[in-house]
Design a protein around this motif. Structure first.
Motif, PDB file in Angstrom:
ATOM      1  N   PRO A  70      42.780  38.644  70.320  1.00  0.00           N
ATOM      2  CA  PRO A  70      41.410  39.371  70.953  1.00  0.00           C
ATOM      3  C   PRO A  70      41.111  40.853  70.942  1.00  0.00           C
ATOM      4  O   PRO A  70      39.962  41.141  71.022  1.00  0.00           O
ATOM      5  N   GLU A  71      42.096  41.531  70.650  1.00  0.00           N
ATOM      6  CA  GLU A  71      41.933  42.853  70.414  1.00  0.00           C
ATOM      7  C   GLU A  71      40.732  43.268  69.293  1.00  0.00           C
ATOM      8  O   GLU A  71      40.239  44.164  69.460  1.00  0.00           O
ATOM      9  N   HIS A  72      40.557  42.298  68.214  1.00  0.00           N
ATOM     10  CA  HIS A  72      39.599  42.342  67.419  1.00  0.00           C
ATOM     11  C   HIS A  72      38.145  42.795  68.026  1.00  0.00           C
ATOM     12  O   HIS A  72      37.500  43.266  67.231  1.00  0.00           O
ATOM     13  N   GLU A  73      38.059  42.080  69.300  1.00  0.00           N
ATOM     14  CA  GLU A  73      36.765  42.271  69.799  1.00  0.00           C
ATOM     15  C   GLU A  73      36.352  43.746  70.202  1.00  0.00           C
ATOM     16  O   GLU A  73      35.278  44.281  69.964  1.00  0.00           O
ATOM     17  N   TYR A  74      37.266  44.442  70.561  1.00  0.00           N
ATOM     18  CA  TYR A  74      37.169  45.745  71.162  1.00  0.00           C
ATOM     19  C   TYR A  74      38.000  46.766  70.899  1.00  0.00           C
ATOM     20  O   TYR A  74      37.754  48.151  70.878  1.00  0.00           O
ATOM     21  N   LEU A 151      27.630  35.930  67.414  1.00  0.00           N
ATOM     22  CA  LEU A 151      27.212  36.741  66.238  1.00  0.00           C
ATOM     23  C   LEU A 151      27.932  37.964  65.908  1.00  0.00           C
ATOM     24  O   LEU A 151      28.025  38.912  66.577  1.00  0.00           O
ATOM     25  N   PRO A 152      28.197  38.079  64.800  1.00  0.00           N
ATOM     26  CA  PRO A 152      29.097  39.314  64.052  1.00  0.00           C
ATOM     27  C   PRO A 152      27.990  40.437  63.988  1.00  0.00           C
ATOM     28  O   PRO A 152      27.169  40.419  63.420  1.00  0.00           O
ATOM     29  N   LEU A 153      28.462  41.457  64.947  1.00  0.00           N
ATOM     30  CA  LEU A 153      27.826  42.770  65.055  1.00  0.00           C
ATOM     31  C   LEU A 153      28.818  43.846  64.426  1.00  0.00           C
ATOM     32  O   LEU A 153      29.848  43.778  64.631  1.00  0.00           O
ATOM     33  N   GLU A 154      28.355  44.917  64.108  1.00  0.00           N
ATOM     34  CA  GLU A 154      29.051  45.953  63.451  1.00  0.00           C
ATOM     35  C   GLU A 154      30.094  46.668  64.585  1.00  0.00           C
ATOM     36  O   GLU A 154      29.729  46.776  65.529  1.00  0.00           O
ATOM     37  N   ALA A 155      31.309  46.790  64.107  1.00  0.00           N
ATOM     38  CA  ALA A 155      32.315  47.423  64.984  1.00  0.00           C
ATOM     39  C   ALA A 155      32.406  48.797  64.707  1.00  0.00           C
ATOM     40  O   ALA A 155      32.174  49.192  63.384  1.00  0.00           O
ATOM     41  N   VAL A 156      33.211  49.650  65.543  1.00  0.00           N
ATOM     42  CA  VAL A 156      33.587  50.994  65.308  1.00  0.00           C
ATOM     43  C   VAL A 156      34.543  50.869  64.150  1.00  0.00           C
ATOM     44  O   VAL A 156      34.462  51.753  63.280  1.00  0.00           O
ATOM     45  N   ALA A 157      35.623  50.240  64.274  1.00  0.00           N
ATOM     46  CA  ALA A 157      36.694  50.176  63.255  1.00  0.00           C
ATOM     47  C   ALA A 157      37.118  48.622  63.390  1.00  0.00           C
ATOM     48  O   ALA A 157      37.831  48.309  64.056  1.00  0.00           O
ATOM     49  N   PHE A 158      36.760  47.990  62.075  1.00  0.00           N
ATOM     50  CA  PHE A 158      37.113  46.517  61.669  1.00  0.00           C
ATOM     51  C   PHE A 158      37.047  46.337  60.487  1.00  0.00           C
ATOM     52  O   PHE A 158      36.081  46.515  59.691  1.00  0.00           O
ATOM     53  N   HIS A 159      38.237  45.766  59.750  1.00  0.00           N
ATOM     54  CA  HIS A 159      38.212  45.855  58.387  1.00  0.00           C
ATOM     55  C   HIS A 159      38.166  44.232  57.750  1.00  0.00           C
ATOM     56  O   HIS A 159      38.462  44.130  56.838  1.00  0.00           O
ATOM     57  N   GLU A 160      37.862  43.397  58.812  1.00  0.00           N
ATOM     58  CA  GLU A 160      37.687  42.121  58.441  1.00  0.00           C
ATOM     59  C   GLU A 160      36.521  41.352  59.034  1.00  0.00           C
ATOM     60  O   GLU A 160      36.379  40.307  59.382  1.00  0.00           O
ATOM     61  N   GLU A 161      35.436  42.187  58.797  1.00  0.00           N
ATOM     62  CA  GLU A 161      34.065  41.731  59.258  1.00  0.00           C
ATOM     63  C   GLU A 161      33.761  40.290  58.574  1.00  0.00           C
ATOM     64  O   GLU A 161      33.896  39.904  57.434  1.00  0.00           O
ATOM     65  N   GLU A 162      32.914  39.551  59.332  1.00  0.00           N
ATOM     66  CA  GLU A 162      32.439  38.350  58.952  1.00  0.00           C
ATOM     67  C   GLU A 162      31.233  38.562  58.037  1.00  0.00           C
ATOM     68  O   GLU A 162      30.800  39.589  57.803  1.00  0.00           O
ATOM     69  N   PRO A 163      31.063  37.737  56.884  1.00  0.00           N
ATOM     70  CA  PRO A 163      29.873  37.569  56.135  1.00  0.00           C
ATOM     71  C   PRO A 163      28.594  37.763  57.001  1.00  0.00           C
ATOM     72  O   PRO A 163      28.483  37.226  57.896  1.00  0.00           O
ATOM     73  N   ASP A 252      43.520  39.116  76.574  1.00  0.00           N
ATOM     74  CA  ASP A 252      43.719  40.364  76.003  1.00  0.00           C
ATOM     75  C   ASP A 252      45.116  40.785  75.925  1.00  0.00           C
ATOM     76  O   ASP A 252      45.513  41.660  75.401  1.00  0.00           O
ATOM     77  N   ARG A 253      45.945  40.099  76.591  1.00  0.00           N
ATOM     78  CA  ARG A 253      47.513  40.231  76.484  1.00  0.00           C
ATOM     79  C   ARG A 253      48.225  38.841  76.181  1.00  0.00           C
ATOM     80  O   ARG A 253      47.702  37.911  76.606  1.00  0.00           O
ATOM     81  N   ASP A 254      49.237  38.959  75.364  1.00  0.00           N
ATOM     82  CA  ASP A 254      49.822  37.725  75.010  1.00  0.00           C
ATOM     83  C   ASP A 254      50.710  37.101  76.237  1.00  0.00           C
ATOM     84  O   ASP A 254      51.031  37.823  77.104  1.00  0.00           O
ATOM     85  N   GLY A 255      51.004  35.780  75.962  1.00  0.00           N
ATOM     86  CA  GLY A 255      51.726  35.326  76.848  1.00  0.00           C
ATOM     87  C   GLY A 255      50.976  34.552  78.099  1.00  0.00           C
ATOM     88  O   GLY A 255      50.012  34.753  78.582  1.00  0.00           O
TER      89      GLY A 255
END
Length: 308
Positions: A70-74, A151-163, A252-255
């Motif tokens: 889930p960290e990919h969100e924020y 809806l995919p919106l631009e992130a500050v730092a994310f390298h696998e963004e959706e088409p 947001d945390r595993d387990g």
């Protein structure tokens, strides 16, 4: 079919991958050590290409099957970062009902839908738009009746963004075309929450364009709150729309234990504030934690996004 069956499917795909690797190795050895005629070599090359393509597809599915973090969100570059806190909320009036909405983000595959349904809980599925990696997401959504668009919106730092991710410099015309296409793909959708979007939602001009178009299209924005500086509240207020936001991230945390702790937090906040939105993902630990928290969840009304 639940998370255990999903794990079984992944194990089966790995076995198939190993089998294909062996077949390709055998064919390659034959190709290197025999003097076959040209027509036979052509047939063999064709078979090798077919097997390699099958292998690539299996490996792609295996990579996709790995649990979504889930960290990919924020915070894609900081796995230990906590999610942005929710905004301040008024305390619910005495005697008011405690309602909890649980949105499951990143729904893309049939296995996600089956895992979510295995809980027996009225969870809200938010589907990623179709892409080459998950081409069937819109078809799966239509089978559910009620659903959301993630809806995919631009992130500050994310390298696998959706088409077709919307960016801060996307024009209003581009946003209109994107939302019109999504309405065709998801005809029953009335609510949209953002996938990533920390850069987009913190940009006032970008959010102004998005919310203005969403109002025209009869769509309601739900802020996943991937960044504390989100401008969604100001934009929705400007256009006379209700501000809806995520209050709790469940995973947001595993387990399983950590996710159960977040479920307790969501239930507690629902009782305190009246209506709460929590967000999770169709991960094995999340599905298990929800399935094992049914008694706790009975303390509040678990409702759809359109019921708050």
């Amino acid at each position: 079919m639940g998370f255990r069956q999903a794990e079984g499917e992944l194990a089966h795909e790995r076995k198939e991958t190993q089998k294909l690797v062996q077949e390709i190795k055998q064919l390659t050895v034959i190709d290197d050590n025999t003097s076959l005629q040209k027509p036979k070599e052509s047939l063999q090359d064709s078979e090798i290409r077919r097997l390699k393509k099958e292998l690539e597809d299996l490996l792609a599915r295996e990579r996709i099957s790995e649990e979504v973090k889930p960290e990919h969100e924020y915070a894609p570059n900081n796995k230990k970062a906590p999610p942005p806190p929710p905004p301040e909320r008024p305390i619910r009036p005495a005697g008011g009902e405690a309602k909890l909405v649980i949105i499951m983000d990143d729904v893309s595959y049939a296995r996600d839908v089956k895992a979510i349904q295995s809980t027996g809980l009225p969870l809200v599925m938010s589907f990623l738009p179709p892409s080459p990696r998950h081409p069937d997401s819109a078809f799966l959504a239509k089978q559910q009746g009620k659903y959301m668009i993630h809806l995919p919106l631009e992130a500050v730092a994310f390298h696998e963004e959706e088409p077709n991710t919307l960016h801060v410099d996307s024009s209003e015309e581009e946003i209109e075309k994107r939302l019109e296409m999504l309405k065709q793909l998801y005809p029953n959708a009335r609510y949209i929450n953002n996938h990533t979007g920390s850069k987009f939602t913190s940009d006032s001009a970008a959010m102004d364009k998005l919310i203005r178009v969403m109002k025209q299209e009869g769509l309601q924005f739900v802020d996943s709150r991937t960044i504390a500086s989100s401008k969604a509240r100001e934009a929705t207020a400007k256009y006379g729309m209700r501000y809806m936001t995520r209050d709790v991230f469940l995973d947001d945390r595993d387990g399983v234990a950590n996710i159960k702790k977040q479920i307790r937090e969501a239930v507690s906040k629902a009782k305190r504030y009246g209506t709460i939105i929590a967000i999770g993902h169709p991960r094995v630990d999340t599905i298990r934690a929800l399935s094992e928290s049914k008694e706790l969840l009975r303390e509040v009304q678990l409702v759809g996004i359109d019921q708050i």
